[in-house]
Design an enzyme around this catalytic site. Structure first.
Site, short mmCIF file in Angstrom:
data_model
loop_
_atom_site.label_atom_id
_atom_site.label_comp_id
_atom_site.label_asym_id
_atom_site.label_seq_id
_atom_site.Cartn_x
_atom_site.Cartn_y
_atom_site.Cartn_z
N THR A 44 7.53 -0.24 -6.63
CA THR A 44 8.74 -0.76 -5.99
C THR A 44 9.53 -1.64 -6.94
O THR A 44 10.75 -1.78 -6.81
CB THR A 44 8.37 -1.54 -4.72
OG1 THR A 44 7.53 -0.72 -3.90
CG2 THR A 44 9.59 -1.95 -3.92
N TYR B 105 -4.89 1.26 -7.70
CA TYR B 105 -3.73 1.77 -6.95
C TYR B 105 -3.76 3.29 -7.03
O TYR B 105 -3.52 3.88 -8.08
CB TYR B 105 -2.45 1.20 -7.54
CG TYR B 105 -1.15 1.64 -6.89
CD1 TYR B 105 -1.10 2.24 -5.64
CD2 TYR B 105 0.06 1.43 -7.55
CE1 TYR B 105 0.10 2.63 -5.07
CE2 TYR B 105 1.27 1.80 -6.98
CZ TYR B 105 1.28 2.41 -5.75
OH TYR B 105 2.48 2.78 -5.19
N LYS C 200 -5.38 -0.41 -3.40
CA LYS C 200 -4.17 -0.05 -2.66
C LYS C 200 -4.19 1.46 -2.51
O LYS C 200 -4.03 2.20 -3.48
CB LYS C 200 -2.91 -0.50 -3.40
CG LYS C 200 -1.61 -0.10 -2.69
CD LYS C 200 -0.38 -0.45 -3.52
CE LYS C 200 0.89 0.04 -2.83
NZ LYS C 200 2.10 -0.24 -3.64
N VAL D 88 -0.12 -3.45 1.32
CA VAL D 88 0.81 -3.79 0.24
C VAL D 88 2.12 -3.13 0.65
O VAL D 88 2.26 -1.91 0.59
CB VAL D 88 0.32 -3.30 -1.13
CG1 VAL D 88 1.34 -3.68 -2.21
CG2 VAL D 88 -1.04 -3.90 -1.46
#
Length: 292
Positions: free
Chosen positions: A46, A134, A162, A204
């Site tokens: 992001t 992640y 995540k 998250v």
């Protein structure tokens, strides 16, 4: 370290010329903390990490650490598809005082499970800080298997995941087989409540830029045993959670912030601004939240 339950994968604010705007970074941090964020992930997907230079990432880490001043954990996104570069950036981020590291599965290279294990082990070895894995196969092509995650969870400072592969069965397998000290976070806002129901620690979040207080309400309702209220909130919030991904992230969340009066600038190429139709849809979803 306990990273909390609602973490925000923070956008990277740019100025009119497309440079990182550190003044806006400070304002955004304060805005997110005031709206329920319990931890900040900096320079992740992001945050447009693939189009940030190393010096920009380091400036972001340093600025956020200074502004936060130990109020919440600051997690540095240091992952890439180059293990050596990721490990070196991890060392530099650690020296700047971040509280944790997040490392994404290596994209483009298509490594084996053994290669991914070695990649994450090398990053963990580069720091004493807790490391969050992640997994996002929609972007990286490779999917970190439950077996590999379990194996990695026994490296002492790999403490969380995540998970953004959207597979609840996979998440159950991970939660069942990893130590109690290892925490799974949903990497998809729209799966927050389902993930919580099978034992996830939290999320998250991207949507917490826009609906941070509501995300906290849902989290607190679930953790307080009021599952019906949590489910009602989840259904109410689902349209905006989905709407923020009608264009490649973070295109829509930056547009939504602008609609709400917080301009964090545009996105860097190869991402492009949202279409007028996408902006109108976001405007509609935000207006619907106000009246519902």
């Amino acid at each position: 370290m306990d990273f909390g339950h609602v973490l925000t994968a923070m956008v990277t604010p740019f100025d009119a010329k497309g440079n990182v705007d550190l003044e806006k970074v400070e304002r955004l941090v304060e805005f997110l903390l005031a709206n329920g964020t319990e931890g900040l992930v900096v320079a992740g997907t992001t945050g447009e990490s693939p189009t940030l230079r190393e010096e920009e990432k380091l400036a972001l880490f340093e600025k956020v650490v200074t502004v936060v001043n130990k109020r919440v954990p600051v997690i540095a996104g240091t992952g890439s598809n180059n293990t050596y570069v990721s490990a070196q950036l991890t060392k530099k981020a650690t020296a700047l005082g971040v509280d944790g590291i997040m490392a994404v599965t290596p994209y483009y290279n298509k490594p084996s499970q053994e290669g991914m294990y070695a990649h994450f082990a090398a990053i963990a070895e580069a720091t004493h800080l807790p490391v969050m894995l992640y997994n996002i196969p929609s972007r990286s092509v490779v999917n970190l298997s439950a077996e590999t995650i379990v194996k990695l969870s026994y490296i002492p400072n790999i403490t969380s995941l995540k998970e953004a592969n959207g597979d609840l069965d996979h998440m159950v397998s991970v939660i069942e087989q990893t130590p109690d000290t290892f925490h799974l976070y949903s990497g998809d806002d729209s799966l927050t409540l389902p993930a919580l129901s099978i034992g996830a620690k939290g999320v998250v979040s991207v949507a917490s830029h826009i609906i941070g207080p509501e995300m906290q309400q849902m989290m607190m309702a679930f953790r307080g045993g009021d599952v019906e209220h949590a489910a009602n909130l989840h259904r109410k919030l689902l349209p905006i959670m989905k709407g923020l991904f009608t264009a490649p992230n973070p295109t829509c969340v930056k547009a939504a912030l602008q609609i709400k009066g917080f301009d964090t600038g545009g996105v860097r190429l190869p991402l492009v601004p949202p279409t007028s139709e996408q902006r109108q849809h976001l405007q509609f979803l935000i207006e619907q939240l106000k009246v519902s």
